[in-house]
Design a protein around this motif. Structure first.
Motif, short mmCIF file in Angstrom:
data_model
loop_
_atom_site.label_atom_id
_atom_site.label_comp_id
_atom_site.label_asym_id
_atom_site.label_seq_id
_atom_site.Cartn_x
_atom_site.Cartn_y
_atom_site.Cartn_z
N ILE A 170 0.85 -1.17 0.00
CA ILE A 170 0.00 0.00 0.00
C ILE A 170 0.89 1.24 0.00
O ILE A 170 1.80 1.36 0.81
N ALA A 171 0.63 2.13 -0.92
CA ALA A 171 1.39 3.37 -1.01
C ALA A 171 0.93 4.33 0.09
O ALA A 171 -0.26 4.53 0.30
N VAL A 172 1.91 4.89 0.80
CA VAL A 172 1.62 5.81 1.89
C VAL A 172 2.30 7.15 1.60
O VAL A 172 3.47 7.19 1.26
N THR A 173 1.53 8.22 1.74
CA THR A 173 2.08 9.56 1.60
C THR A 173 2.04 10.23 2.96
O THR A 173 0.98 10.26 3.61
N GLU A 174 3.18 10.73 3.41
CA GLU A 174 3.25 11.38 4.71
C GLU A 174 3.92 12.74 4.58
O GLU A 174 4.78 12.94 3.74
N GLY A 175 3.50 13.64 5.44
CA GLY A 175 4.11 14.96 5.47
C GLY A 175 4.07 15.54 6.86
O GLY A 175 3.12 15.31 7.61
N ILE A 176 5.13 16.25 7.22
CA ILE A 176 5.21 16.91 8.53
C ILE A 176 5.68 18.34 8.30
O ILE A 176 6.63 18.59 7.56
N PHE A 177 4.98 19.28 8.94
CA PHE A 177 5.36 20.69 8.89
C PHE A 177 5.56 21.16 10.33
O PHE A 177 4.69 20.99 11.18
N GLU A 178 6.72 21.76 10.61
CA GLU A 178 7.01 22.27 11.93
C GLU A 178 7.42 23.74 11.84
O GLU A 178 8.17 24.13 10.96
N LEU A 179 6.89 24.54 12.76
CA LEU A 179 7.23 25.96 12.84
C LEU A 179 7.49 26.30 14.30
O LEU A 179 6.55 26.42 15.08
N PRO A 180 8.77 26.40 14.70
CA PRO A 180 9.08 26.66 16.10
C PRO A 180 8.59 28.04 16.57
O PRO A 180 8.05 28.18 17.65
N ASN A 181 8.79 29.09 15.74
CA ASN A 181 8.43 30.43 16.16
C ASN A 181 8.29 31.33 14.94
O ASN A 181 9.14 31.31 14.06
N LEU A 182 7.22 32.13 14.90
CA LEU A 182 7.02 33.12 13.84
C LEU A 182 6.50 34.39 14.49
O LEU A 182 5.49 34.36 15.20
N THR A 183 7.20 35.50 14.28
CA THR A 183 6.78 36.79 14.82
C THR A 183 6.71 37.80 13.69
O THR A 183 7.62 37.88 12.87
N ILE A 184 5.60 38.55 13.65
CA ILE A 184 5.40 39.57 12.62
C ILE A 184 5.09 40.89 13.32
O ILE A 184 4.27 40.94 14.23
N GLN A 185 5.77 41.96 12.90
CA GLN A 185 5.52 43.29 13.42
C GLN A 185 5.16 44.22 12.27
O GLN A 185 5.77 44.14 11.20
N ALA A 186 4.18 45.08 12.48
CA ALA A 186 3.78 46.04 11.46
C ALA A 186 3.32 47.33 12.11
O ALA A 186 2.61 47.32 13.11
N THR A 187 3.74 48.46 11.53
CA THR A 187 3.26 49.75 12.01
C THR A 187 1.84 49.96 11.51
O THR A 187 1.33 49.19 10.68
N ARG A 188 1.20 51.01 12.00
CA ARG A 188 -0.17 51.30 11.59
C ARG A 188 -0.22 51.56 10.08
O ARG A 188 -1.14 51.11 9.39
N ALA A 189 0.75 52.27 9.55
CA ALA A 189 0.78 52.57 8.12
C ALA A 189 0.91 51.28 7.30
O ALA A 189 0.23 51.10 6.29
N GLN A 190 1.77 50.38 7.74
CA GLN A 190 1.93 49.11 7.03
C GLN A 190 0.66 48.28 7.09
O GLN A 190 0.27 47.64 6.12
N THR A 191 -0.03 48.30 8.25
CA THR A 191 -1.28 47.56 8.40
C THR A 191 -2.36 48.13 7.49
O THR A 191 -3.09 47.38 6.84
N LEU A 192 -2.46 49.46 7.41
CA LEU A 192 -3.43 50.08 6.51
C LEU A 192 -3.14 49.74 5.05
O LEU A 192 -4.06 49.48 4.26
N LEU A 193 -1.86 49.72 4.69
CA LEU A 193 -1.48 49.38 3.32
C LEU A 193 -1.83 47.94 3.00
O LEU A 193 -2.39 47.64 1.93
N LEU A 194 -1.55 47.00 3.90
CA LEU A 194 -1.91 45.60 3.69
C LEU A 194 -3.42 45.42 3.58
O LEU A 194 -3.91 44.65 2.75
N GLN A 195 -4.18 46.16 4.40
CA GLN A 195 -5.64 46.09 4.34
C GLN A 195 -6.14 46.60 2.99
O GLN A 195 -7.03 45.99 2.38
N ALA A 196 -5.57 47.70 2.49
CA ALA A 196 -5.98 48.24 1.20
C ALA A 196 -5.66 47.27 0.07
O ALA A 196 -6.47 47.06 -0.85
N ILE A 197 -4.49 46.63 0.12
CA ILE A 197 -4.12 45.65 -0.91
C ILE A 197 -5.06 44.46 -0.87
O ILE A 197 -5.56 44.01 -1.91
#
Length: 99
Positions: free
Chosen positions: A1-28
């Motif tokens: 029987i063919a088996v497909t397996e996958g594992i994804f690990e993410l120890p830590n992810l941090t994102i920082q954005a100023t108000r201007a960057q947040t407004l720009l991302l919202q507009a996009i």
């Protein structure tokens, strides 16, 4: 029987954005998804006021910042011809607004 397996690990992810960057991302996002009433004039004016302060006025405080952090994410996937299975865990999510 063919088996497909996958594992994804993410120890830590941090994102920082100023108000201007947040407004720009919202507009996009709104322009791509066509969600809501996109008023580019108010967005552009808000971005300009946020980035370029009034002449002669100096801010002593840093720009307001939105910070998000995700820690210890693990996703597992397994698939055979008869069964498909997925599971995952997440250690913590933190969202903080700094003024």
């Amino acid at each position: 029987i063919a088996v497909t397996e996958g594992i994804f690990e993410l120890p830590n992810l941090t994102i920082q954005a100023t108000r201007a960057q947040t407004l720009l991302l919202q507009a996009i996002y709104q322009s791509w998804s066509h969600i809501g009433n996109v008023n580019s004039l108010s967005v552009n004016e808000a971005l300009m006021n946020e980035v370029f302060q009034t002449i002669g006025v100096k801010s002593k405080n840093p720009l307001p910042t939105l910070e998000g952090s995700i820690q210890n994410v693990e996703l597992k996937y397994c698939s055979t011809s008869l069964v498909k299975c997925a599971s995952g865990t997440m250690g913590s999510i933190k969202i903080c607004a700094k003024a």
